[in-house]
Design a protein around this motif. Structure first.
Motif, PDB file in Angstrom:
ATOM      1  N   VAL A 331      44.547  40.248  21.562  1.00 38.44           N
ATOM      2  CA  VAL A 331      43.716  40.186  22.646  1.00 38.44           C
ATOM      3  C   VAL A 331      43.368  41.721  23.213  1.00 38.44           C
ATOM      4  N   ALA A 332      44.645  42.184  23.716  1.00 37.92           N
ATOM      5  CA  ALA A 332      44.582  43.805  24.276  1.00 37.92           C
ATOM      6  C   ALA A 332      43.846  44.759  23.332  1.00 37.92           C
ATOM      7  N   GLU A 333      44.177  44.791  22.020  1.00 38.79           N
ATOM      8  CA  GLU A 333      43.612  45.439  21.173  1.00 38.79           C
ATOM      9  C   GLU A 333      41.838  45.410  21.012  1.00 38.79           C
ATOM     10  N   ALA A 334      41.472  44.020  21.129  1.00 41.96           N
ATOM     11  CA  ALA A 334      40.135  43.715  20.979  1.00 41.96           C
ATOM     12  C   ALA A 334      39.355  43.771  22.304  1.00 41.96           C
ATOM     13  N   VAL A 335      39.950  44.048  23.477  1.00 36.62           N
ATOM     14  CA  VAL A 335      39.624  44.379  24.566  1.00 36.62           C
ATOM     15  C   VAL A 335      39.306  45.774  24.823  1.00 36.62           C
ATOM     16  N   LYS A 336      40.188  46.481  24.153  1.00 37.11           N
ATOM     17  CA  LYS A 336      40.313  47.934  24.118  1.00 37.11           C
ATOM     18  C   LYS A 336      39.207  48.328  23.041  1.00 37.11           C
ATOM     19  N   SER A 337      38.825  47.740  21.946  1.00 39.01           N
ATOM     20  CA  SER A 337      37.962  48.274  21.153  1.00 39.01           C
ATOM     21  C   SER A 337      36.507  47.866  21.503  1.00 39.01           C
ATOM     22  N   ASN A 338      36.155  47.167  22.654  1.00 34.84           N
ATOM     23  CA  ASN A 338      34.989  46.999  23.031  1.00 34.84           C
ATOM     24  C   ASN A 338      34.539  47.853  24.339  1.00 34.84           C
ATOM     25  N   SER A 339      35.568  48.424  24.811  1.00 38.70           N
ATOM     26  CA  SER A 339      34.813  49.311  26.253  1.00 38.70           C
ATOM     27  C   SER A 339      36.314  50.000  26.611  1.00 38.70           C
ATOM     28  N   ILE A 340      35.833  51.174  27.428  1.00 44.27           N
ATOM     29  CA  ILE A 340      36.771  51.789  28.409  1.00 44.27           C
ATOM     30  C   ILE A 340      37.135  50.505  29.244  1.00 44.27           C
ATOM     31  N   TYR A 341      38.485  50.654  29.623  1.00 44.69           N
ATOM     32  CA  TYR A 341      39.092  49.518  30.459  1.00 44.69           C
ATOM     33  C   TYR A 341      40.376  50.080  31.175  1.00 44.69           C
ATOM     34  N   LYS A 342      40.557  49.321  32.255  1.00 46.11           N
ATOM     35  CA  LYS A 342      41.908  49.507  33.129  1.00 46.11           C
ATOM     36  C   LYS A 342      42.538  47.986  33.144  1.00 46.11           C
TER      37      LYS A 342
END
Length: 465
Positions: A331-342
């Protein structure tokens, strides 16, 4: 900062020229971890081979008051390994051996750069079990797990890293080397320096050997994926499962966006999610008696059926189980691949999870950001990924920090705290006043000064500016 030739010569004599680096490419490589897009290159990178070399390097740093940052696998999410004051970047990658597995006493002694999954597999071959299993277990190191007091999916039943650390060899900021405790299951002899070091994020000492407790390996598990039509009800079900008398070995929460993004990111996952489903719980029970596990699974099923759910998926094969865990751990990698995030690492008493989730969404709407939530719900540990998406750079810089502060204020008001397993490091330090009074912070700062009077070791972490 600039290093004079005399200091560089002293460091080179300790490790040899092949293990001292001043080129910008190497420094940049060791200047980041997985914390957003931060890059803080050290002035020099050095790679010792053993405790004696670590102690010699620290002695030089302390003598010349050079900032020194311990650097592990750089999988951290709080900026703990970032050289924010430049100085020496001390990579521990060469200290990577499993020194001994004691099958008689169910203990293992390792160096800090042993990969967590490698350790877990090595002891499993001998019928033993090391429970802590962070999502990054395939790349993170045991030393970093100790420094951050890492948890993982199975912490809900088995505890976090601190519950397995018996003793540590530590190089103090002065260059002195100590063992913090004893290789015993009980120890009531003076202050507990071992547990003080666990979770200290490399600010009090550099860990060079670790003695860990092991457990006998369980032979069976049952894994189920429960789809909920309301994310708040998935959170409510968490506490209800425990009140029914079942302690799962894992209980993970994933809201809809986390699942959708992961299914797009990871090839080969075949999990069907109906349009109306808002969240999933991934629930595991383990043990040595299949009939007991099935009884516990039936109790869990009876609990979740009180809520609005779709058909529960029971993983029938090891391949299916592995696929479900791969989905959760990606999940963490998937979120990171979609957008800049905190990413924030909130934790509350598990009964308060619905209030936390609802509050996070309300705060996001107030400040104009989307959040994707998932985490170790059985521990009340919710990872909050704040997505930049189409937000302007100005709002990302000004509005999001206000929202994060409100999320932490909500978390603390629910009797929770700022971090369950990622640590404070560089990115959360200026929120510490929410969780602690001035007295608390001054006490911690005095402890830091006792260990590290010259503020050499990992400066710029934990304490507010």
């Amino acid at each position: 900062m600039e290093f004079n030739s005399d200091i560089l010569r002293q460091l080179s004599q300790i490790v040899g020229e092949d293990y001292l680096f001043t080129d910008i490419a190497t420094r940049n490589h060791y200047g980041h971890d997985e914390t957003e897009d931060y890059v803080f290159p050290p002035s020099v990178v050095i790679k010792p081979a053993n405790t004696a070399e670590v102690a010699a390097i620290v002695t030089v740093a302390n003598l010349f008051k050079i900032p020194l940052t311990p650097i592990g696998a750089r999988t951290g999410l709080s900026g703990g390994a970032l050289s924010v004051h430049q100085g020496i970047g001390l990579s521990l990658e060469r200290l990577n051996k499993i020194l001994s597995i004691d099958e008689n006493n169910l203990q293992v002694i390792v160096e800090p750069a042993v990969i967590t999954q490698v350790l877990r597999e090595a002891v499993a071959e001998k019928g033993l079990f090391y429970p802590p299993d962070p999502s990054s277990q395939g790349s993170c190191w045991i030393g970093g797990n100790v420094a951050e007091n890492a948890g993982g999916a199975r912490a809900v039943k088995y505890g976090v890293t601190k519950d397995y650390v018996l003793n540590l060899e530590v190089v103090l900021p002065t260059g002195d080397v100590i063992w913090t405790g004893a290789n015993t299951l009980k120890n009531s002899t003076g202050y507990n320096l071992t547990q003080l070091m666990v979770g200290s994020e490399g600010t009090l000492g550099i860990i060079t050997k670790i003695v860990l407790k092991l457990l006998p390996k369980n032979n069976f598990n049952v894994l189920m994926l429960v789809p909920f039509y309301k994310a708040s009800q998935a959170c409510e079900a968490v506490s209800a499962i425990f009140r029914a008398g079942v302690v799962p070995s894992a209980l993970e929460f994933m809201e809809r966006d986390a699942i959708d993004w992961t299914l797009q990111f990871v090839e080969g996952l075949n999990v069907q999610v109906k349009d109306a489903v808002q969240a999933h719980l991934l629930i595991e029970v383990d043990g040595n008696y299949p009939e007991i596990l099935m009884s516990e699974a039936e109790k869990i099923l009876a609990v979740v059926e009180q809520f609005e759910i779709d058909e529960v998926l029971f993983a029938d094969t090891e391949d299916q189980k592995n696929a479900l865990w791969k989905m959760r751990r990606s999940v963490a990698e998937a979120v990171k691949s979609n957008s800049i995030y905190k990413e924030e690492d909130t934790v509350v008493p598990r009964y308060e999870l619905p209030k936390l989730l609802e509050g996070i969404k309300t705060i996001g709407a107030k400040y104009g950001f989307q959040s994707v939530c998932y985490g170790h719900a059985g521990d009340g540990n919710l990872h909050v990924n704040i997505i930049k998406g189409a937000m302007s750079d100005a709002n990302w810089q000004t509005e999001v920090p206000k929202g994060i502060r409100e999320i932490f204020e909500l978390t603390v008001s629910l009797k929770g705290t700022l971090s369950g397993e990622h640590g404070i490091g560089f990115v959360q330090k200026n929120y510490m006043d929410i969780a602690f009074t001035k007295v608390h912070l001054e006490l911690m700062e005095r402890m830091k000064h006792v260990f590290d009077p010259n503020n050499v070791l990992n400066p710029g972490k934990i304490f507010p500016d």
